[in-house]
Design a protein around this motif. Structure first.
Motif, PDB file in Angstrom:
ATOM      1  N   TRP A 136      34.816 -39.032  92.012  1.00 33.87           N
ATOM      2  CA  TRP A 136      35.714 -39.309  90.903  1.00 33.87           C
ATOM      3  C   TRP A 136      34.927 -39.669  89.652  1.00 33.87           C
ATOM      4  O   TRP A 136      35.189 -39.149  88.562  1.00 33.87           O
ATOM      5  N   ILE A 137      33.931 -40.550  89.806  1.00 35.11           N
ATOM      6  CA  ILE A 137      33.092 -40.929  88.658  1.00 35.11           C
ATOM      7  C   ILE A 137      32.378 -39.707  88.098  1.00 35.11           C
ATOM      8  O   ILE A 137      32.308 -39.506  86.882  1.00 35.11           O
ATOM      9  N   ALA A 138      31.854 -38.856  88.981  1.00 35.49           N
ATOM     10  CA  ALA A 138      31.161 -37.647  88.521  1.00 35.49           C
ATOM     11  C   ALA A 138      32.095 -36.762  87.699  1.00 35.49           C
ATOM     12  O   ALA A 138      31.669 -36.171  86.696  1.00 35.49           O
ATOM     13  N   SER A 165      30.561 -40.858  78.449  1.00 36.36           N
ATOM     14  CA  SER A 165      29.123 -41.080  78.607  1.00 36.36           C
ATOM     15  C   SER A 165      28.869 -42.064  79.742  1.00 36.36           C
ATOM     16  O   SER A 165      29.753 -42.839  80.131  1.00 36.36           O
ATOM     17  N   THR A 166      27.674 -42.035  80.256  1.00 34.03           N
ATOM     18  CA  THR A 166      27.271 -42.964  81.313  1.00 34.03           C
ATOM     19  C   THR A 166      27.437 -44.402  80.844  1.00 34.03           C
ATOM     20  O   THR A 166      27.945 -45.254  81.583  1.00 34.03           O
ATOM     21  N   ASN A 167      27.028 -44.691  79.612  1.00 38.00           N
ATOM     22  CA  ASN A 167      27.167 -46.057  79.086  1.00 38.00           C
ATOM     23  C   ASN A 167      28.624 -46.484  79.017  1.00 38.00           C
ATOM     24  O   ASN A 167      28.959 -47.624  79.346  1.00 38.00           O
ATOM     25  N   ASP A 168      29.511 -45.577  78.588  1.00 39.07           N
ATOM     26  CA  ASP A 168      30.933 -45.913  78.518  1.00 39.07           C
ATOM     27  C   ASP A 168      31.498 -46.185  79.907  1.00 39.07           C
ATOM     28  O   ASP A 168      32.251 -47.137  80.104  1.00 39.07           O
ATOM     29  N   ILE A 169      31.139 -45.359  80.874  1.00 37.55           N
ATOM     30  CA  ILE A 169      31.624 -45.563  82.242  1.00 37.55           C
ATOM     31  C   ILE A 169      31.128 -46.904  82.774  1.00 37.55           C
ATOM     32  O   ILE A 169      31.905 -47.661  83.376  1.00 37.55           O
ATOM     33  N   PRO A 189      23.632 -48.041  85.049  1.00 42.33           N
ATOM     34  CA  PRO A 189      23.800 -46.611  85.363  1.00 42.33           C
ATOM     35  C   PRO A 189      23.487 -46.257  86.821  1.00 42.33           C
ATOM     36  O   PRO A 189      24.190 -45.459  87.424  1.00 42.33           O
ATOM     37  N   GLU A 190      22.491 -46.877  87.394  1.00 42.93           N
ATOM     38  CA  GLU A 190      22.137 -46.562  88.784  1.00 42.93           C
ATOM     39  C   GLU A 190      23.155 -47.106  89.792  1.00 42.93           C
ATOM     40  O   GLU A 190      23.161 -46.712  90.952  1.00 42.93           O
ATOM     41  N   ASP A 191      24.040 -48.001  89.340  1.00 42.74           N
ATOM     42  CA  ASP A 191      25.049 -48.587  90.229  1.00 42.74           C
ATOM     43  C   ASP A 191      26.457 -48.014  90.032  1.00 42.74           C
ATOM     44  O   ASP A 191      27.364 -48.353  90.778  1.00 42.74           O
ATOM     45  N   MET A 192      26.655 -47.158  89.040  1.00 40.00           N
ATOM     46  CA  MET A 192      28.012 -46.756  88.687  1.00 40.00           C
ATOM     47  C   MET A 192      28.693 -45.871  89.728  1.00 40.00           C
ATOM     48  O   MET A 192      29.907 -45.708  89.695  1.00 40.00           O
TER      49      MET A 192
END
Length: 194
Positions: free
Chosen positions: A83-85, A92-96, A109-112
């Motif tokens: 779902w995240i992908a 953006s990764t930062n927004d997520i 980012p490595e934990d999202m």
């Protein structure tokens, strides 16, 4: 005609003063007590709404393109990381990472892609789920068919102080712990994403 004593205070004026002092005290208690304030609940609820809205947009784009796998978490094999992908196509990764964070939980980012490291829980809703089905909740709450598991004080972001829920249709609520076990208030059930 009755004249009012210019130096005296009436009972109504005292009552109004007491009400004003009471309201001001009620507004300051959350910040003084160290518990979560309204802003902390509102920010996490806003983050959940943004994730719901992004999911809805990705789903509409996929449906318009004729794709069979839409963006709803339950249509991504019930997988949180899938779902995240799917959301990285428009966010953006930062927004997520910001949207998955909350009081006491900062997602890197490595934990999202690991739901256990976020301030939110995501449920496997699909395009066919009712609009009142809970899609996202704060991590201190897990929804069940009977209205959830009792809150535990050790689980961030809010412990036993309260929790948020965001429905598939975009309706969100901040709820106090006393509502656990009340599916009519909380919303519909879908299994937790894996």
């Amino acid at each position: 005609m009755t004249r009012r004593n210019q130096a005296g205070i009436t009972a109504v004026e005292i009552l109004v003063l007491l009400v004003v002092v009471g309201v001001l005290a009620a507004l300051t208690i959350p910040s003084v007590s160290g518990g979560p304030g309204r802003n902390e609940f509102t920010q996490v609820l806003n983050n959940a709404l943004q994730l719901q809205f992004a999911t809805y947009n990705v789903s509409l784009e996929a449906e318009a393109a004729g794709e069979t796998h839409l963006a709803w978490p339950g249509e991504q094999a019930g997988s949180f990381s899938n779902w995240i992908a799917s959301l990285t196509n428009i966010l953006s990764t930062n927004d997520i990472c910001k949207m998955l964070s909350g009081p006491g939980i900062r997602v890197r980012p490595e934990d999202m892609f690991s739901m256990e490291k976020t301030a939110l829980r995501v449920y496997a809703v699909t395009r066919n789920s009712a609009s009142n089905t809970v899609m996202i909740s704060s991590a201190n709450f897990t929804n069940t068919p009977t209205g959830g598991i009792p809150l535990q004080s050790s689980i961030k972001p809010y412990g036993k102080k309260g929790f948020i829920v965001m429905e598939k249709g975009g309706n969100g609520r901040v709820l106090m712990g006393r509502y656990v076990g009340n599916p009519e208030v909380i919303g519909g059930y879908a299994p937790l994403c894996q």
